[in-house]
Design an enzyme around this catalytic site. Structure first.
Site, mmCIF file in Angstrom:
data_model
loop_
_atom_site.group_PDB
_atom_site.id
_atom_site.type_symbol
_atom_site.label_atom_id
_atom_site.label_comp_id
_atom_site.label_asym_id
_atom_site.label_seq_id
_atom_site.Cartn_x
_atom_site.Cartn_y
_atom_site.Cartn_z
ATOM 1 N N HIS A 90 -2.261 -3.403 -0.050
ATOM 2 C CA HIS A 90 -2.377 -4.243 1.142
ATOM 3 C C HIS A 90 -2.422 -3.406 2.411
ATOM 4 O O HIS A 90 -1.620 -2.499 2.589
ATOM 5 C CB HIS A 90 -1.221 -5.249 1.220
ATOM 6 C CG HIS A 90 -1.528 -6.360 2.161
ATOM 7 N ND1 HIS A 90 -1.205 -6.289 3.488
ATOM 8 C CD2 HIS A 90 -2.184 -7.522 1.975
ATOM 9 C CE1 HIS A 90 -1.651 -7.400 4.084
ATOM 10 N NE2 HIS A 90 -2.235 -8.158 3.188
ATOM 11 N N PRO A 91 -3.370 -3.714 3.290
ATOM 12 C CA PRO A 91 -3.607 -2.820 4.434
ATOM 13 C C PRO A 91 -2.757 -3.107 5.670
ATOM 14 O O PRO A 91 -3.028 -2.537 6.717
ATOM 15 C CB PRO A 91 -5.087 -3.072 4.731
ATOM 16 C CG PRO A 91 -5.309 -4.488 4.347
ATOM 17 C CD PRO A 91 -4.363 -4.795 3.221
ATOM 18 N N CYS A 92 -1.726 -3.922 5.577
ATOM 19 C CA CYS A 92 -1.071 -4.330 6.818
ATOM 20 C C CYS A 92 -0.441 -3.154 7.546
ATOM 21 O O CYS A 92 -0.300 -3.174 8.761
ATOM 22 C CB CYS A 92 -0.047 -5.435 6.560
ATOM 23 S SG CYS A 92 1.232 -4.985 5.395
ATOM 24 N N LYS A 93 -0.025 -2.106 6.826
ATOM 25 C CA LYS A 93 0.600 -0.978 7.514
ATOM 26 C C LYS A 93 -0.286 0.269 7.528
ATOM 27 O O LYS A 93 0.161 1.351 7.882
ATOM 28 C CB LYS A 93 1.929 -0.630 6.825
ATOM 29 C CG LYS A 93 2.949 -1.743 6.870
ATOM 30 C CD LYS A 93 3.381 -2.046 8.291
ATOM 31 C CE LYS A 93 4.397 -3.178 8.299
ATOM 32 N NZ LYS A 93 4.667 -3.674 9.655
ATOM 33 N N HIS A 94 -1.533 0.104 7.096
ATOM 34 C CA HIS A 94 -2.402 1.282 7.029
ATOM 35 C C HIS A 94 -2.572 1.934 8.401
ATOM 36 O O HIS A 94 -2.533 3.148 8.541
ATOM 37 C CB HIS A 94 -3.779 0.901 6.491
ATOM 38 C CG HIS A 94 -3.811 0.717 4.998
ATOM 39 N ND1 HIS A 94 -2.677 0.732 4.233
ATOM 40 C CD2 HIS A 94 -4.853 0.526 4.145
ATOM 41 C CE1 HIS A 94 -3.027 0.550 2.959
ATOM 42 N NE2 HIS A 94 -4.328 0.424 2.879
#
Lengths: 417, 394
Positions: free
Chosen positions: A360-364
């Protein structure tokens, strides 16, 4: 439903127009293409794909450059086992580290300090940050750390440090430094303070389980057969011991389903002395007594552009060694256990019609920002076309045994052009 | 690998292992619904392979999504755009999708495969077309029954081979990077120049055919003129005195008297990384072509076959020592293999009978995961069915 909502959200989010990869760690669609071009150029195992034309994203200018793919990436070991192995080496420390984490909510700075103390922090969080430390050769690593570091360097082979090798040797150090930052971030962002306590309990349980596993003669084998019992029924063994087919184990119980044995035709495939059958038993046979029989899975990895988060997004699709798709529960065996089902979930692939595991990219963006800052601090110019190389290093901490870097080592070895 | 081949033994070939991507099955399901419907005729498809694999993965033939179902129109489109570089060599196959489980069971499988073997012989070898289109030697058959309601695909691969006997003898085997005085190909510099030459050949092939695929077979020749030539592609290859040609280019030059027989090495892109140096499946039918058409292509024996390992990486980076270390030069004795040059009439018929024995239809079937002669089942319900996915989604 949820994915439908996400799709709508992505539709209404306007595409980023101005570059902010240094200040926010995000990419514009054009920068994604630029970084992708560099990845494809440096690592020819990655290619652009168009995917389903009806799912093409408007924000990406070229319909034939929608996402990046690399296929058949080997995965010899289960991430689950590696965690167990490392913990098995260091169980003496587990009480100490667990209490530390429980007492101290994870913030970047504190994790940083803890990391300075060598093995303690690393013990707590499993082994994944370990290999970033190999080139640093600082004092203060415990004996267990050194052991694990050696094991990592053996099993991961050559060329890892050369990921950014095209930019010259000095980049390696910077890359490693950036990587170190990333690991801390991965830890601090993917594990919220509230979750830290829970995760400590989880880890403690995992420690016990792992210790039990490693106390058997060969943890990997024991674990694999265990997985077979849980997920696939008797047919799943790669050595074919149970008969039937790989992922079809569950289906054999279905009364409507054909019994595959009834299809066997013994007159076919009759002995031909010039033929060696691969993919069957022979490839799984141990070469040496201390080389355990390991299932070699392979993964197709793809990197898409997530318009909402303005970052790349990683998707994984696994196959067992007989070529059957891996069900979700088995894919999660190749993900660091803290992330499985939390940060890594099964999602519909935005350009294909199947479901893939996705990080999941939410903190990328925030992770990438710090990695890029570390690179800059090291005196190197952070360029947007390096973004995906750094991104891949960061993803490696989530799926440590999916060995996509081996493909890049070819480039690092040959690459002055 | 537990068994190895030593000098003097019959040459063994590592069979292809199929790897069908989920995209292939979804595409097949779409074709079944929209195009094939109840038509269960064999439909042309493509499989892909390359070299440069990790040593512990088997000799893979991959079936992909769209590109496995390419029509000639798609080819041009794909060649123009990016992508389609994965597993650079292409094999030509057929998918025969039957409508019921019973039909799958009752299908005369040896007859179906024997038909493809005969076609391979006629198309590729007898007519000599394989010299211009070497892909014709790389054939496969895929039998399927698609249970669309369950997203389950019963399937069985077969890789037809000509000649059921072990007709090729291995004389010697050594790494291409090992220096060996007095032979055409030996030492790192030669191996490197072959990789560069192959990159040039690939570029010429893309230009000539419009297809992005790497030629699966090639010829390495020593340049007859000392000092090399100065006409373009690959200066370093010229410096080493080696050139890489397609089969067609080679045959033209040979007819023109430019290339002598004693300065030739035949090569192929090997999908097998088996550490013992055993060659992969594509070499088998290539050797049949070389043996059967000796008067056209090569002198009797021995023939050397460098195994090129490296694939795409070799082409774009120029290759490195690690890459070249895996190419292998095999000395192969073809003298036991029958040649078409025996003459017309009865002799030719005898040769054909040797290459197409009665049991050709029962050879080359891929075993199931348990190693038995039976089909495999791909169950995609876990990756396509939303209900089961919900359990794993957050």
């Amino acid at each position: 439903m949820l994915s439908l909502a996400k799709r709508i959200r992505e539709t209404v989010t306007p595409a980023r127009k101005t570059s902010a990869f240094l200040s926010q760690g995000v990419l514009t669609p054009e920068e994604f293409i630029e970084a992708g071009e560099q990845l494809v150029f440096k690592c020819p195992t990655w290619t652009w794909e168009a995917g389903d034309p009806s799912k093409a994203k408007d924000c990406l200018p070229d319909k034939s450059r929608q996402f990046l793919v690399t296929r058949n990436v080997p995965c010899h070991r289960r991430a689950k086992d590696l965690e167990g192995e490392y913990v098995g080496d260091t169980e003496v420390r587990q009480g100490e580290s667990a209490s530390m984490t429980a007492a101290a909510p994870a913030t970047g700075a504190q994790q940083n300090q803890r990391e300075e103390q060598g093995g303690v922090y690393l013990t707590m969080r499993g082994w994944s940050p370990m290999w970033w430390q190999i080139p640093r050769e600082e004092g203060g690593m415990g004996g267990a750390t050194a052991t694990m570091a050696m094991r990592r360097s053996c099993s991961w082979g050559v060329g890892r440090g050369g990921l950014l090798g095209g930019e010259g040797g000095a980049t390696d150090q910077d890359g490693v430094a950036a990587g170190l930052g990333a690991i801390q971030l991965v830890e601090s962002h993917f594990t919220s303070p509230a979750k830290a306590a829970t995760s400590t309990a989880d880890t403690a349980a995992a420690l016990q389980e792992a210790a039990r596993e490693t106390s058997t003669a060969s943890g990997a084998i024991a674990d694999f057969s265990g997985a077979g019992e849980e997920g696939k029924g008797s047919g799943g063994g790669p050595a074919g011991a149970g008969g039937g087919v790989g992922a079809g184990g569950g289906m054999l119980e279905d009364e409507d389903c054909p019994d595959l044995d009834s299809y066997v035709e013994d007159n076919l495939m009759q002995g031909d002395e010039a033929t060696v059958q691969a993919g069957g038993v022979s490839y799984l046979t141990a070469q040496e007594p201390d080389d355990p029989i390991l299932p070699t899975r392979s993964y197709d990895l793809s990197i898409t552009y997530d318009k909402h988060h303005q970052t790349p997004r990683m998707f994984l699709f696994g196959y067992d060694e007989s070529g059957q798709p891996l069900p979700a529960e088995e894919v999660f065996e190749d993900v660091m256990q803290d992330y499985a089902r939390q940060t890594v979930t099964m999602e519909p692939h935005p350009h294909l019609s199947s479901h893939h595991a996705s990080v999941h990219p939410c903190k990328h963006a925030s992770t990438m920002k710090i990695m890029l800052e570390n690179l800059t601090k090291g005196g190197k110019e952070a360029r947007v076309d390096q973004y995906l190389f750094i991104f891949l290093k960061f993803i490696q901490s989530v799926v440590p045994t999916i060995d996509y870097d081996y493909t890049m080592s070819v480039d690092a070895g040959g690459g002055n052009n | 690998m537990t068994s190895t081949t030593g000098p003097g033994d019959a040459l063994k070939f590592v069979a292809f292992s199929s790897l069908v991507k989920v995209e292939f099955w979804t595409e097949l399901a779409t074709k079944k619904l929209d195009t094939y419907r109840l038509n269960d005729d064999a439909q042309p498809i493509y499989g892909f392979y390359g070299s440069g694999h990790d040593a512990r993965t088997p000799c893979r033939l991959n079936l992909l999504g769209e590109s496995s179902f390419d029509s000639p129109d798609d080819e041009g489109r794909r060649a123009a755009g990016p992508g389609a570089r994965f597993e650079e060599c292409r094999a030509i196959g057929y998918v025969k999708n039957v409508n019921t489980k019973e039909a799958f069971k009752e299908l005369d499988k040896p007859a179906a495969l024997a038909a493809i073997a005969r076609e391979t012989w006629a198309d590729a070898v007898e007519s000599d077309r394989a010299v211009a289109e070497p892909e014709l030697l790389l054939r496969f058959l895929l039998l399927t029954f698609a249970d669309l309601k369950k997203s389950a695909f019963l399937h069985w691969f077969a890789f037809p081979t000509l000649g059921s006997q072990a007709l090729f003898r291995l004389v010697s085997s050594r790494p291409a990077s090992a220096a060996a005085p007095g032979v055409l190909l030996g030492g790192p510099a030669d191996a490197a120049s072959v990789v560069r030459g192959l990159a040039g050949l690939w570029a010429r092939s893309v230009e000539g055919t419009g297809r992005p695929h790497c030629p699966p077979f090639f010829v390495v020749v020593k340049d007859p003129r000392p000092g090399g030539r100065d006409d373009g592609d690959g200066e370093e290859a010229v410096a080493a005195g080696l050139r890489v040609l397609s089969l067609l280019e080679f045959e033209r030059e040979r007819t023109g008297g430019e290339v002598g027989d004693d300065t030739v090495v035949f090569g192929f892109v090997d999908p097998c990384s088996e550490p013992g140096g055993m060659p992969g499946w594509p070499l088998r039918n290539f050797l049949v072509l070389l043996s059967a058409r000796q008067e056209h292509i090569t002198r009797p024996s021995p023939v050397r076959h460098p195994r090129h390992a490296g694939g795409a990486a070799a082409h774009t980076t120029g290759g490195g020592p690690s890459l070249l270390g895996r190419s292998v030069v095999l000395d192969i004795d073809l003298s036991a293999a029958p040649s078409v040059s025996g003459g017309p009439g009865e002799a030719a018929a005898a040769v054909k009978a040797a290459w197409l024995p009665a049991r050709v239809g029962s050879l080359g079937w891929e075993p199931n995961a348990a190693g038995r002669p039976g089909p495999r089942m791909s169950d995609l319900s876990s990756v396509l069915d939303p209900a089961r996915l919900a359990e794993n989604s957050v």
